[in-house]
Motif scaffolding. Structure first.
Motif, short mmCIF file in Angstrom:
data_model
loop_
_atom_site.label_atom_id
_atom_site.label_comp_id
_atom_site.label_asym_id
_atom_site.label_seq_id
_atom_site.Cartn_x
_atom_site.Cartn_y
_atom_site.Cartn_z
N LEU A 197 -15.38 32.10 -0.98
CA LEU A 197 -13.98 32.34 -1.28
C LEU A 197 -13.22 31.03 -1.45
CD1 LEU A 197 -13.15 35.34 1.11
CD2 LEU A 197 -13.60 35.40 -1.35
N VAL A 198 -13.48 30.08 -0.55
CA VAL A 198 -12.83 28.77 -0.68
C VAL A 198 -13.30 28.07 -1.95
CG1 VAL A 198 -12.63 26.48 0.35
CG2 VAL A 198 -12.48 28.51 1.79
N ILE A 342 -9.64 37.69 -5.19
CA ILE A 342 -10.25 36.39 -5.46
C ILE A 342 -11.51 36.59 -6.28
CG2 ILE A 342 -11.30 34.35 -4.42
CD1 ILE A 342 -9.50 34.69 -2.05
N LEU A 343 -11.74 35.69 -7.23
CA LEU A 343 -12.89 35.79 -8.13
C LEU A 343 -14.21 35.80 -7.37
CD1 LEU A 343 -11.84 33.29 -10.95
CD2 LEU A 343 -11.77 35.78 -11.02
N ALA A 345 -17.38 34.42 -7.94
CA ALA A 345 -18.08 33.44 -8.77
C ALA A 345 -19.55 33.82 -8.95
CB ALA A 345 -17.96 32.06 -8.13
N PRO A 346 -20.14 33.54 -10.14
CA PRO A 346 -19.57 32.80 -11.26
C PRO A 346 -18.83 33.68 -12.28
CG PRO A 346 -21.86 33.24 -11.71
CD PRO A 346 -21.58 33.84 -10.35
N GLN A 347 -18.50 34.90 -11.91
CA GLN A 347 -17.77 35.77 -12.82
C GLN A 347 -16.38 35.18 -13.09
OE1 GLN A 347 -17.72 39.70 -11.04
NE2 GLN A 347 -19.92 39.63 -10.60
N SER A 348 -15.82 35.54 -14.22
CA SER A 348 -14.54 34.96 -14.62
C SER A 348 -13.37 35.92 -14.44
CB SER A 348 -14.60 34.49 -16.07
OG SER A 348 -15.00 35.53 -16.93
N ALA A 349 -13.61 37.14 -13.92
CA ALA A 349 -12.50 38.07 -13.71
C ALA A 349 -12.88 39.13 -12.69
CB ALA A 349 -12.09 38.72 -15.03
N ILE A 350 -11.85 39.68 -12.04
CA ILE A 350 -12.02 40.76 -11.07
C ILE A 350 -10.80 41.66 -11.14
CG2 ILE A 350 -11.04 39.31 -9.24
CD1 ILE A 350 -12.74 40.86 -7.22
N LEU A 351 -11.04 42.98 -11.09
CA LEU A 351 -9.96 43.96 -11.15
C LEU A 351 -9.68 44.51 -9.76
CD1 LEU A 351 -8.07 45.75 -12.96
CD2 LEU A 351 -9.90 47.46 -12.89
N GLY A 352 -8.41 44.49 -9.36
CA GLY A 352 -8.00 45.06 -8.09
C GLY A 352 -7.29 46.39 -8.27
N SER A 378 -7.33 39.28 -11.65
CA SER A 378 -7.44 37.85 -11.42
C SER A 378 -8.50 37.31 -12.37
CB SER A 378 -7.83 37.56 -9.96
OG SER A 378 -6.79 37.90 -9.08
N TYR A 379 -8.22 36.14 -12.97
CA TYR A 379 -9.16 35.61 -13.96
C TYR A 379 -9.15 34.09 -13.93
CZ TYR A 379 -4.84 35.14 -16.71
OH TYR A 379 -3.57 34.82 -17.13
#
Length: 410
Positions: A197-198, A342-343, A345-352, A378-379
């Motif tokens: 996360l960090v 929070i993303l 990684a290594p993905q470039s997007a996440i849907l909440g 978030s992207y």
């Protein structure tokens, strides 16, 4: 003859773990195939089985870090004959007669008072006596899944994640008699979650955009077809399959969101394996539903339920967590109205996703009440421009407000 109990290889990236729980103690007789320990790594929790029968001698303690290939116990196979031929003493006469009456029942007798650390932790936090719980483990042992089921039954949780006012949730016991705080080492999984996360915050240009979606059409569709859906497929038609299909539809329309940065290259994924974030007692996990573009709503729901059960039982494997191109997380089940995920990684997007609430909205010049959900995307702004991010979220909104668009792929 003595057989060494060795920590097996667990994956290319895993070299060690924490011996979280011994299910046996030194001097116990173990059967071949019996679960004897629980190992926590930075990715999964797995059980170790006895490869032979005999008396076990433990070489490491609970909480110790152990390397792959290290010896953690020794099983003395020669003790088998002694155990088998041992004369029953006077105190065991009653047990022997019971075995004669029902050997199968005796073999499944639940051991009292001896429980793994994970079971003891849940018992301390919930106040439920493990000896009062019916165990489904080997020889009737109470497992973590049994305790979680008992907690859920004793203190049910509503869809928003809160407990009834008449039975408030019992707080975890965090104060010891010797002081006002307690300390315990972070588990490998929790350390890895914290690190990732960090890292996601520090290595990406993360930005979040929001929108809202009217869930009326999806809710009407579920209500209209739920009974027939369950009858045919054996699972309920949930919201997550709609969102997964809407995400796949939007990823096809905006391929930049289905890409990732690898050093100085942009890697665009031409497949649609979507991660579904699952909250577990050990932390957040993201098992991946494969080939979502070719799966039906029922198949997606079945996969999600299977992963949820595996996560609850602590049986998620490394392979289950690898290869996702996009992640969906649903804070709404806990009552969250809005968040910035929070993303992964290594993905470039996440849907909440968030909780659904009835809100007044203006429609055709009139104020009406509609079930509204806030969406957050978030992207990584290094790869995804604002126009693409907003368009992606609007595509999801349109698909959910008119589910027929998913059928006709428009």
């Amino acid at each position: 003859m003595a057989t060494e109990v060795i920590i097996p290889a667990l994956g290319e990236s895993i070299s060690s773990g924490i011996l979280a729980t011994w299910h046996v103690k030194t001097g116990d007789y173990v059967e071949e195939g019996q679960a004897i320990f629980e190992l926590e790594t930075d990715k999964i929790t797995s059980e170790g089985m006895a490869e032979t029968s005999g008396t076990i001698d433990l070489k490491v303690s609970e909480g110790d870090e152990v390397e792959v290939g290290s010896v953690i116990a020794i099983i003395d196979e020669s003790a088998k004959a002694e155990t088998t031929e041992q004369e029953p003493d006077s105190s065991s006469q009653e047990d022997s007669s019971e075995e004669e009456e029902g050997e199968a029942e005796s073999a499944n007798a639940k051991p009292k008072g001896q429980h793994p650390a994970s079971v003891r932790r849940i018992a301390e936090e919930s106040g439920i006596d493990p000896d009062s719980v019916d165990g489904t483990g080997k020889a009737g042992r109470v497992t973590k899944a049994d305790m979680l089921a008992a907690v859920e039954k004793a203190d049910p949780v509503d869809p928003a994640g809160s407990t009834p006012e008449s039975e408030p949730a019992k707080p975890a016991q965090t104060v010891q008699a010797t002081g006002r705080v307690t300390r315990k080492k972070m588990t490998p999984l929790r350390r890895t979650i914290a690190k990732r996360l960090v890292q996601a915050q520090q290595t990406t240009a993360m930005l979040t955009t929001f929108n809202e979606v009217d869930m009326s059409a999806v809710m009407a569709c579920r209500k209209s077809h739920q009974e027939a859906f369950v009858k045919k497929h054996g699972v309920k038609l949930g919201f997550m399959s709609f969102f997964t299909k809407a995400v796949v539809h939007a990823l096809k329309e905006y391929p930049a969101v289905n890409a990732q940065i690898d050093e100085d290259e942009i890697v665009t994924n031409n497949y649609y394996d979507v991660g579904i974030a699952v909250s577990t007692p050990k932390g957040l996990m993201v098992p991946v539903v494969r080939d979502c573009e070719s799966k039906s709503f029922a198949e997606i729901e079945q996969d999600i339920i299977a992963y949820a059960n595996k996560a609850k039982e602590g049986k998620i494997s490394i392979e289950d967590l690898q290869g996702g191109v996009f992640t969906i997380t649903n804070g709404g089940i806990f009552g969250s109205m809005l968040s910035t995920p929070i993303l992964n990684a290594p993905q470039s997007a996440i849907l909440g996703m968030h909780t659904i609430q009835d809100r007044p909205v203006a429609l055709d010049g009139e104020v009406v009440i509609r079930p509204i959900m806030y969406l957050a995307l978030s992207y990584d702004h290094r790869l995804v421009d604002g126009r693409e991010a907003v368009g992606f979220l609007v595509s999801i909104k349109k698909a959910l407000e008119d589910p027929m668009r998913l059928m006709f792929e428009i």
